[in-house]
Design an enzyme around this catalytic site. Structure first.
Site, PDB file in Angstrom:
ATOM      1  N   HIS A  68       0.786  -1.240   0.000  1.00 12.41           N
ATOM      2  CA  HIS A  68       0.000   0.000   0.000  1.00 12.41           C
ATOM      3  C   HIS A  68       0.812   1.282   0.000  1.00 12.41           C
ATOM      4  O   HIS A  68       0.261   2.376   0.018  1.00 12.41           O
ATOM      5  CB  HIS A  68      -0.951   0.014   1.199  1.00 12.41           C
ATOM      6  CG  HIS A  68      -0.242   0.255   2.509  1.00 12.41           C
ATOM      7  ND1 HIS A  68       0.392  -0.737   3.181  1.00 12.41           N
ATOM      8  CD2 HIS A  68      -0.065   1.386   3.230  1.00 12.41           C
ATOM      9  CE1 HIS A  68       0.940  -0.238   4.287  1.00 12.41           C
ATOM     10  NE2 HIS A  68       0.678   1.051   4.342  1.00 12.41           N
TER      11      HIS A  68
HETATM   12  C1  UD1 Z   1      -1.833   5.408   6.311  1.00 18.08           C
HETATM   13  C2  UD1 Z   1      -0.495   5.815   6.920  1.00 18.08           C
HETATM   14  C3  UD1 Z   1       0.513   4.682   6.710  1.00 18.08           C
HETATM   15  C4  UD1 Z   1      -0.016   3.361   7.214  1.00 18.08           C
HETATM   16  C5  UD1 Z   1      -1.352   3.074   6.531  1.00 18.08           C
HETATM   17  C6  UD1 Z   1      -1.933   1.777   7.008  1.00 18.08           C
HETATM   18  C7  UD1 Z   1      -0.008   8.228   6.776  1.00 18.08           C
HETATM   19  C8  UD1 Z   1       0.793   9.246   6.080  1.00 18.08           C
HETATM   20  N1  UD1 Z   1       0.060   6.977   6.267  1.00 18.08           N
HETATM   21  O1  UD1 Z   1      -1.658   5.313   4.921  1.00 18.08           O
HETATM   22  O2  UD1 Z   1       1.690   4.990   7.437  1.00 18.08           O
HETATM   23  O3  UD1 Z   1       0.892   2.332   6.904  1.00 18.08           O
HETATM   24  O4  UD1 Z   1      -2.240   4.164   6.860  1.00 18.08           O
HETATM   25  O5  UD1 Z   1      -3.134   1.521   6.440  1.00 18.08           O
HETATM   26  O6  UD1 Z   1      -0.664   8.532   7.741  1.00 18.08           O
HETATM   27  N2  UD1 Z   1      -9.115   5.185   2.624  1.00 18.08           N
HETATM   28  C9  UD1 Z   1     -10.353   4.594   2.525  1.00 18.08           C
HETATM   29  N3  UD1 Z   1     -10.857   4.032   3.657  1.00 18.08           N
HETATM   30  C10 UD1 Z   1     -10.192   4.031   4.845  1.00 18.08           C
HETATM   31  C11 UD1 Z   1      -8.924   4.604   4.898  1.00 18.08           C
HETATM   32  C12 UD1 Z   1      -8.398   5.171   3.768  1.00 18.08           C
HETATM   33  O7  UD1 Z   1     -10.983   4.575   1.481  1.00 18.08           O
HETATM   34  O8  UD1 Z   1     -10.709   3.529   5.841  1.00 18.08           O
HETATM   35  C13 UD1 Z   1      -8.558   5.838   1.441  1.00 18.08           C
HETATM   36  C14 UD1 Z   1      -8.372   7.334   1.731  1.00 18.08           C
HETATM   37  O9  UD1 Z   1      -9.519   8.061   1.482  1.00 18.08           O
HETATM   38  C15 UD1 Z   1      -7.233   7.680   0.826  1.00 18.08           C
HETATM   39  C16 UD1 Z   1      -6.417   6.406   0.810  1.00 18.08           C
HETATM   40  O10 UD1 Z   1      -7.262   5.342   1.193  1.00 18.08           O
HETATM   41  O11 UD1 Z   1      -7.668   7.986  -0.462  1.00 18.08           O
HETATM   42  C17 UD1 Z   1      -5.223   6.508   1.689  1.00 18.08           C
HETATM   43  O12 UD1 Z   1      -5.605   6.772   3.051  1.00 18.08           O
HETATM   44  P1  UD1 Z   1      -4.644   7.637   4.024  1.00 18.08           P
HETATM   45  O13 UD1 Z   1      -5.169   7.615   5.413  1.00 18.08           O
HETATM   46  O14 UD1 Z   1      -4.372   8.969   3.413  1.00 18.08           O
HETATM   47  O15 UD1 Z   1      -3.264   6.899   3.988  1.00 18.08           O
HETATM   48  P2  UD1 Z   1      -2.884   5.347   3.919  1.00 18.08           P
HETATM   49  O16 UD1 Z   1      -2.344   5.057   2.578  1.00 18.08           O
HETATM   50  O17 UD1 Z   1      -3.999   4.519   4.438  1.00 18.08           O
END
Ligand code: UD1
Length: 362
Positions: free
Chosen positions: A210
């Site tokens: 991811h």
């Molecule tokens: C975040 C953390 C990362 C961790 C990862 C574990 C930061 C910078 N990164 O990354 O260190 O390893 O979590 O999962 O904080 N999204 C959904 N549903 C959710 C969560 C996220 O659809 O429940 C989508 C968000 O809207 C976004 C993408 O996934 O478009 C990424 O989510 P984000 O929280 O920005 O970062 P992660 O890649 O999950």
């Protein structure tokens, strides 16, 4: 009465706060003077990324959910800060406790510190020195303003001392993620797909992917998955797909016979599979710690790690992000000669006890 405000926002935070809250509750029962509130920033909001962890790890319902998920790095960080500032204005606390390295960690540390509230960081001092990763920026900013540091290794202590932090504010306590792993190891749950896919012990691989570096370029992501599928010696590969990766994968057509792409798994199901797998391919940091403790071979598709003990002592090997490196790594795994590894000091399941002892002494 000491009041602690505990922050959690994203999936890897939940297993780190669960044992700390448990320990605080135990101390309350024996009359110790400590209380807590739990703030969920809402960074992760899907049931499978958040609620299932609360349910399985018996984490109490948060006192507030700031609902600050989604958006760009800056939008998300800003939304968390705005929400948390409002919360702190209405809710007095003696100490804010942040864990890990996600955006919620940094945003809440900055907010509290600017309101002159003491901040403690669990998993402080680890460094990848890779400024392309948002997590490294989060680690450095958080540690630069925190008052107290709870560390997982001696190397983390050294990094903090080198940045000018005082020895008396650094506490080498171990790893709360491993507390959760050891507390729950005998509760792992066999997922429905075990039967459905006719899985058997040590005859399948687990995969997670991811990190922006690996998944944001869909062509590169496809090359990674191709290489894994083509070199897995016909073993089945279970790939629970993170929402970020899913967004990218939905743009292309993929058809593999031996890779099973499924929704994110719950904690107890995911680790049931990891513990019984032949090996793991990942770009996660936390999983390299869990595989080290469970003695499962781990191939990490990253150029660096903030957790070098998983490589030096543990079962983890870094192979970089070039898909060409996957074949030789899998060949090595299938030769059955993967290193055995050992468990780092203080990753013993008692870290939260040490943390709460130190908090009571502050
Ligand atoms: C975040 C953390 C990362 C961790 C990862 C574990 C930061 C910078 N990164 O990354 O260190 O390893 O979590 O999962 O904080 N999204 C959904 N549903 C959710 C969560 C996220 O659809 O429940 C989508 C968000 O809207 C976004 C993408 O996934 O478009 C990424 O989510 P984000 O929280 O920005 O970062 P992660 O890649 O999950």
């Amino acid at each position: 009465m000491k009041h602690i405000t505990i922050i959690a926002g994203a999936r890897p935070n939940f297993m780190k706060i669960a044992p700390i809250i448990n320990e605080i509750k135990k101390r309350q029962i024996i009359g110790e003077s400590i209380n807590y509130s739990l703030v969920h920033t809402g960074q992760h909001y899907d049931k499978k990324m958040s609620l299932s962890f609360f349910e399985q790890l018996n984490i109490p319902e948060p006192d507030v959910n700031l609902g600050a998920g989604g958006g760009t790095q800056a939008e998300q960080t800003a939304a968390i800060m705005i929400g948390f500032e409002k919360y702190l204005l209405q809710n007095k606390t003696d100490l804010v406790l942040v864990v890990g390295d996600v955006n919620s960690t940094m945003a809440c540390a900055i907010t509290a510190k600017k309101m002159k509230i003491k901040v403690a960081h669990v998993e402080a001092g680890i460094r990848s020195n890779d400024y392309n990763m948002p997590e490294e920026i989060n680690r450095i900013v958080t540690d630069s303003i925190c008052d107290y540091f709870f560390t997982t290794t001696k190397l983390a202590d050294k990094n903090l001392l080198m940045s000018g932090h005082k020895k008396e504010n650094i506490f080498l306590v171990g790893n709360t993620m491993i507390d959760t792993l050891l507390n729950n190891r005998d509760r792992f749950i066999k997922p429905y797909l075990w039967k459905k896919l006719c899985l058997s012990e040590k005859e399948f691989l687990m995969m997670t992917m991811h990190r922006p570096n690996n998944v944001d370029d869909v062509e590169k992501l496809k090359m990674i998955i191709d290489e894994i599928a083509n070199n897995s010696h016909n073993m089945k590969i279970i790939f629970p797909v993170h929402p970020r990766t899913q967004k990218l994968l939905s743009k292309i057509i993929l058809n593999y016979e031996n890779i099973y792409m499924i929704e994110p798994l719950s904690y107890l199901e995911f680790n049931y599979l990891v513990e019984r797998s032949f090996g793991v391919l990942t770009d996660s940091g936390g999983i390299t710690e869990e595989t080290t403790v469970m003695g499962i071979p781990c191939i990490t598709l990253r150029d660096n790690t903030e957790r070098p003990e998983t490589v030096i002592q543990g079962t983890n090997e870094l192979i970089g992000t070039d898909p060409k490196n996957i074949k030789p790594a899998l060949n090595k795994l299938f030769k059955n000669s993967w290193k055995k590894g050992s468990i780092p000091e203080l990753w013993d399941g008692k870290t939260s006890t040490r943390i709460v002892d130190e908090i009571l002494n502050l």
